[in-house]
Design an enzyme around this catalytic site. Structure first.
Site, PDB file in Angstrom:
ATOM      1  N   ALA A   1      -9.039  28.171  -2.571  1.00  0.00           N
ATOM      2  CA  ALA A   1      -9.805  28.050  -1.165  1.00  0.00           C
ATOM      3  C   ALA A   1      -9.142  29.155  -0.473  1.00  0.00           C
ATOM      4  CB  ALA A   1      -9.132  26.672  -0.552  1.00  0.00           C
TER       5      ALA A   1
ATOM      6  N   GLY B   1      -9.785  33.823   0.096  1.00  0.00           N
ATOM      7  CA  GLY B   1     -10.720  34.786   1.027  1.00  0.00           C
ATOM      8  C   GLY B   1     -12.133  34.395   0.418  1.00  0.00           C
TER       9      GLY B   1
ATOM     10  N   ASP C   1      -6.631  24.211  -4.803  1.00  0.00           N
ATOM     11  CA  ASP C   1      -5.853  25.363  -4.390  1.00  0.00           C
ATOM     12  C   ASP C   1      -4.379  24.974  -4.207  1.00  0.00           C
ATOM     13  OD1 ASP C   1      -6.782  28.313  -2.724  1.00  0.00           O
ATOM     14  OD2 ASP C   1      -4.658  27.794  -3.306  1.00  0.00           O
TER      15      ASP C   1
ATOM     16  N   ASN D   1      -7.169  37.448   8.623  1.00  0.00           N
ATOM     17  CA  ASN D   1      -8.192  38.288   9.102  1.00  0.00           C
ATOM     18  C   ASN D   1      -9.655  38.082   8.209  1.00  0.00           C
ATOM     19  OD1 ASN D   1      -7.490  39.023   6.380  1.00  0.00           O
ATOM     20  ND2 ASN D   1      -8.229  41.126   6.826  1.00  0.00           N
ATOM     21  N   ARG D   2      -9.404  37.135   7.168  1.00  0.00           N
ATOM     22  CA  ARG D   2     -10.613  36.790   6.571  1.00  0.00           C
ATOM     23  C   ARG D   2     -10.782  35.335   6.105  1.00  0.00           C
ATOM     24  NH1 ARG D   2      -6.513  38.483   3.759  1.00  0.00           N
ATOM     25  NH2 ARG D   2      -5.967  37.805   1.681  1.00  0.00           N
TER      26      ARG D   2
ATOM     27  N   LEU E   1      -5.226  36.334 -13.200  1.00  0.00           N
ATOM     28  CA  LEU E   1      -5.926  36.350 -14.723  1.00  0.00           C
ATOM     29  C   LEU E   1      -5.635  35.260 -15.151  1.00  0.00           C
ATOM     30  CD1 LEU E   1      -7.203  38.013 -16.702  1.00  0.00           C
ATOM     31  CD2 LEU E   1      -5.034  39.014 -17.460  1.00  0.00           C
TER      32      LEU E   1
ATOM     33  N   CYS F   1      13.348  53.803 -19.145  1.00  0.00           N
ATOM     34  CA  CYS F   1      14.073  55.000 -18.890  1.00  0.00           C
ATOM     35  C   CYS F   1      13.066  56.068 -17.819  1.00  0.00           C
ATOM     36  CB  CYS F   1      14.005  56.103 -20.169  1.00  0.00           C
ATOM     37  SG  CYS F   1      12.433  56.522 -21.019  1.00  0.00           S
TER      38      CYS F   1
ATOM     39  N   CYS G   1     -14.875  37.395 -30.210  1.00  0.00           N
ATOM     40  CA  CYS G   1     -14.078  36.910 -29.155  1.00  0.00           C
ATOM     41  C   CYS G   1     -13.140  35.886 -29.725  1.00  0.00           C
ATOM     42  CB  CYS G   1     -14.890  36.345 -28.044  1.00  0.00           C
ATOM     43  SG  CYS G   1     -13.754  35.584 -26.379  1.00  0.00           S
TER      44      CYS G   1
ATOM     45  N   CYS H   1     -14.241  32.300 -27.270  1.00  0.00           N
ATOM     46  CA  CYS H   1     -15.343  31.435 -27.451  1.00  0.00           C
ATOM     47  C   CYS H   1     -15.861  31.442 -28.963  1.00  0.00           C
ATOM     48  CB  CYS H   1     -16.251  31.887 -26.355  1.00  0.00           C
ATOM     49  SG  CYS H   1     -17.071  33.472 -26.465  1.00  0.00           S
TER      50      CYS H   1
END
Lengths: 632, 324
Positions: free
Chosen positions: A28, A30, A51, A61-62, A122, A176, A439, A442
């Site tokens: 819920a 952008g 959410d 802002n969005r 992801l 490193c 895959c 699936c």
């Protein structure tokens, strides 16, 4: 469902029909706010919304369903209330929860006609993909970054699933490079937040071997040096200011001097310049400070030093002053948090400390410095996000949902929203791809896991492979019919003890040793996910290219030969940027995107030896961020 | 580097953080000075207003004196349901109230009266004007007024017809910066735009073969409405025979083949009547919002000069239409 004469989408055909359909929205943010609005205007009347997040100022802002007064509240719940004001008759069920929770099981997913994703990571995307495959519910997936976005449709057996194509690995850097030889500002920022901030104000137990140091010489690594641990404690009778100065001279001065003694390191590199405080600040500079304070009570070094412009790149002198002042403020105003600070992009003082420390280190190494605004974006892996792209993408999601719900799946498309028109096209639909037969999600294609069976343990495999790469939450691992590991709540006590005993045992020492040829089965009952891992022993791994000391590929042929035909199976580490140009991979400053090198299994037709490369002992990597940069 | 400039307030910096990362502080500051006028509170205009108010334009003036009806709220989420019961409040007033709430840093006002009755000088108070569904004559009139002002006024006309949408843009002359592909450095570019009159005067025969069918279909539909004395959108499936006859004569006059546009497209456009498909409004309103932000901030390449979207094939296409 009614079709117009031409078989094309027409106005009337959906309005009455979608009222019956029950849809699930995940996210819920952008995209989610826009999507919820467009769904109810289109006539959808039964919507579940999940959410786990709460509202933040930078969302306003969005995410137009939220106001400043909502900051801190559940996104799902506030979004529901806001939409009911213009469509009171709609049934919206808001879940303030993680979509991975057990309550959202396969039966839960089965009640929906379609699942619509507006997610920002992801991990959750992969989870929802598996739940949709298991429940047999079509999924519309989406993502945006700045002006770019895309919408894809996934139907089990008909189109590729979300995981049929390789996904970008989290950015990471060799240790490193971070500790000894930074060449970009991002290296200094990772050093500042993961090492410096953590060492001074974080959990001392967590810093382990990743210590503040400036040499690549392992023998000189100060991690096991008891003096080193003590050095970063405030001494009795020492003022906070003196402590800050002592830390400054050590990490920007003395450590660099020590590092310079290792001539080999600098043969082909620019030699860094040590910074000592008496050269950077005059006594006068050091004395003038600390009159102002911020308006809203946030503890801020910028406020007390009267540095107002977040876009401005501070001088070395100002960076030094911010560094010293932020340490003082942590010790005096944030003493409750000291010992448990973890970098957070919304923690102003932590952002200021990290910016100053990164810039000072960058200056030493001849790397251009940056403003606090830019440094915050890099340190927090902040996603560029605007309302317009989210609105467009949400519109496209609803159009795909309408096609799915009227059984016009052949008309479904994957659509890209581009910044620069390709030909004349700003919104570009392309045909959906077929499922990838190799895959592992699936098509349940077996995978090959290469590791050193003499040293590898189940704990490592679970963390590095099963959770991080396969995206499994509660794994069950079996060798044939023998259970080796189980996660979850209802496990018998004797089994818990048995699993614990196996967890850190070397694979060769297992009752039935796990070595080349053994097949491990990984299952997740909740996700209804299973796959087989064919174990293959290898003695050594390239520390740069294979930092985890184990490599997962879809290449079964490599079980038998050293030179192998590359499989078109998704390479689990592959940087997929060039391959599919998804918006979610188009992130921030190109320069900072460093992904782990792929085992190159992704491109069909190429051949490559896996074993003749120069090898090094494995080394840990610092992960810049877990998050795949995609707007919610 | 940009020269030193005035700073954003703390509130602006906090709320606009994510978009400043897209277009920069300088663009944000220019945007916050833009005065925008919108006419006709349709669904696509509601979407556009939401987008530009969130982005932080300086001021937004709404013109629409019509009454609040269930029909008006079909694709317009700015109208709260309980307002439909209320008396004496105009569509513009109802929408302005919601928009103010979205972003208190933007001045939003409802201007009473009809756009036809505004004096020419009224248009000079704005930096951009967005017309919703309107007759072709009103569009030409406002476009000409915009071009006559001393300062540049961006002109946009946008309409959603069911599953289809179109946008026309006239920025007269426009200068912008964008990153060059070869070295990723900012470079300045200049663009000139034809007026609406000029764009409409381009003979159909001169259009490239792959020009969007919607361009011709929508022009024919608008000319048909005008010739029949209808309000824009006041058409139905029953008008098909008359519209096809109108199309035939238009093709003869323009010397193009009738199969330039297929009958099902006309059927679909007529069948939608005056309604708007909400996802198409969202897409179109997103494009208008983004284009206005580019034009007002001088950052990024704006489109020139038509945009068409058709939900049937999912394509969003830019067409450049200018006299030779």
């Amino acid at each position: 469902m009614a079709m117009s004469d031409s078989g094309e989408l027409s106005q009337q055909m959906y309005v009455n029909d979608v009222q019956k359909e029950k849809v699930l929205m995940v996210g819920a943010g952008g995209i989610g706010c826009e999507l919820l609005k467009t769904l109810v205007l289109t006539g959808f009347k039964h919507i579940h919304l999940i959410d786990m997040d709460t509202i933040e100022v930078s969302n306003l802002n969005r995410q137009f369903l939220f106001r400043k007064s909502h900051v801190g509240q559940s996104k799902a719940k506030v979004a529901r209330e806001a939409v009911l004001k213009f469509r009171p008759g709609v049934e919206i069920v808001a879940h303030h929860a993680n979509v991975k929770n057990q309550e959202f099981d396969i039966d839960f997913f089965k009640q929906f006609s379609v699942v619509l994703n507006g997610l920002d990571n992801l991990d959750a995307r992969r989870h929802v993909n598996r739940m949709c495959l298991a429940a047999g519910v079509p999924l519309v997936e989406s993502g945006t970054t700045g002006y770019l976005g895309q919408v894809t449709v996934h139907i089990k057996g008909r189109t590729e699933c979300y995981e049929c194509q390789p996904k970008p690995a989290p950015k990471s850097y060799p240790v490193c490079t971070i500790t000894s030889t930074p060449s970009k500002l991002i290296h200094c920022i990772v050093w500042a937040k993961e090492l410096a901030l953590a060492k001074l104000f974080g959990d001392k137990g967590q810093v382990s071997d990743l210590d503040v140091r400036s040499t690549s010489n392992e023998d000189n690594a100060v991690s096991n040096d008891p003096d080193e641990a003590e050095f970063f404690e405030v001494r009795s009778g020492e003022s906070n200011r003196s402590y800050a100065e002592r830390v400054f001279n050590r990490i920007f001065g003395q450590n660099i001097v020590t590092a310079l003694q290792n001539e080999d390191t600098w043969k082909a590199r620019r030699r860094p310049d040590p910074l000592f405080l008496d050269k950077v600040l005059t006594e006068e500079d050091a004395a003038t400070q600390n009159n102002a304070s911020s308006n809203d009570g946030t503890v801020s070094a910028m406020a007390s030093l009267n540095l107002k412009n977040p876009q401005e790149i501070w001088s070395v002198k100002d960076n030094a002053r911010v560094f010293l002042e932020s340490i003082r403020l942590f010790l005096e105003k944030r003493s409750k948090d000291v010992g448990k600070i973890v970098f957070d992009k919304d923690d102003q003082l932590a952002v200021e400390f990290v910016t100053a420390a990164a810039n000072l280190r960058a200056h030493s190494f001849g790397i251009p410095m940056q403003s606090v605004f830019e440094a915050k974006g890099m340190a927090g892996n902040i996603i560029h996000a605007i309302a317009t792209t989210n609105a467009i993408i949400a519109g496209l999601i609803v159009l795909e949902a309408l096609k799915l719900l009227s059984n016009r799946t052949e008309e479904c498309r994957m659509t890209y929203c581009v910044e620069h028109p390709s030909g004349k096209m700003l919104l570009m639909p392309v045909e959906m791809a077929e499922p990838n037969p190799r895959c592992y999600v699936c098509s349940e294609t077996p995978l090959v896991l290469e590791l050193n069976t003499a040293t590898a343990t189940m704990r490592e495999v679970i963390e590095k492979v099963v959770k991080r790469k396969l995206g499994v939450t509660d794994p069950v691992i079996m060798q044939g019919a023998t259970l080796l590991h189980e996660a979850g709540e209802d496990i018998e006590e004797d089994m818990v003890a048995y699993y614990r005993a196996l967890l850190d045992k070397k694979f060769v020492d297992y009752p039935t040793p796990i070595t080349t040829g053994v097949v491990l089965t990984v299952e997740d009952y909740h996700q209804d996910f299973r796959c087989s891992l064919h174990v293959k022993h290898r003695d050594t791994f390239d520390e740069e290219k294979e930092p985890e000391g184990m490599v997962l590929t879809g290449d079964l042929a490599s079980l038998n030969t050293t030179e192998t035909a590359a499989a078109p199976t998704p390479a689990l580490d592959a940087p997929s940027k060039a391959e599919n140009g998804h918006a979610e991979e188009e992130e921030e400053d190109e320069n900072v995107v460093m992904v782990e090198p792929a085992p190159k299994a992704a491109t069909a037709g190429t051949k490559r030896k896996l074993e003749n490369e120069e090898t090094h002992p494995t080394e840990k990597r610092l992960r810049a961020s877990e998050a795949v940069p995609v707007e919610v | 580097m940009d020269p030193p400039t005035e700073l954003l307030t703390e509130q602006e910096a906090a709320v606009y953080d994510r978009q400043i990362r897209v277009w920069g502080v300088d663009a944000q500051r220019k945007l916050s000075k833009a005065r925008v006028l919108v006419v006709g509170m349709s669904g696509v205009i509601a979407e556009t207003c939401k987008n530009i108010v969130l982005a932080g334009v300086g001021s937004l003036t709404l013109v629409d004196d019509s009454k609040l009806t269930l029909e008006a709220s079909a694709a317009n989420f700015l109208i709260q349901f309980d307002e439909l019961e209320g008396q004496g409040i105009t569509l513009a007033e109802a929408c302005a109230a919601s928009l103010r709430d979205y972003n208190p840093m933007v001045q939003v006002k409802a201007e009473a009266g009809s756009i036809q009755n505004k004096p020419d000088s009224f248009f000079g108070n704005f930096d951009a004007i967005i017309l919703g569904r309107s007759s072709i004559s009103l569009r030409k009139h406002v476009n000409e007024l915009c071009r006559k002002q001393g300062h540049r006024i961006g002109f946009y006309s946008v309409d959603c017809r069911g599953t289809c949408g179109s946008l026309f843009v006239d920025l007269k002359s426009h200068s912008y910066v964008s990153k060059r592909a070869k070295d990723d450095k900012d470079a300045r570019h200049e663009l000139t735009y034809p007026s609406l009159e000029e764009a409409l005067s381009v003979p159909w025969k001169s259009f490239p073969k792959r020009t969007s069918k919607l361009l011709f279909a929508l022009r024919c539909l608008e000319d048909f409405e005008h010739a029949e004395g209808r309000q824009p959108g006041h058409v139905s499936s029953q008008d098909l025979p008359a519209l096809l006859a109108f199309w035939k004569s238009a093709c003869e006059a323009q010397k193009v083949a009738e199969n330039l546009v297929s009958e099902p497209l006309f059927q679909r456009l007529l069948g939608s009547g005056s309604s708007e498909l909400p996802p198409v409004c969202a897409i179109l309103g997103g494009i208008v919002g983004q284009e206005l932000i580019k034009a007002m901030s001088g950052k990024g390449e704006p489109l020139r000069n038509y945009f068409f979207f058709d939900a049937a094939d999912g394509k969003g296409i830019i067409e450049m239409v200018a006299p030779k």
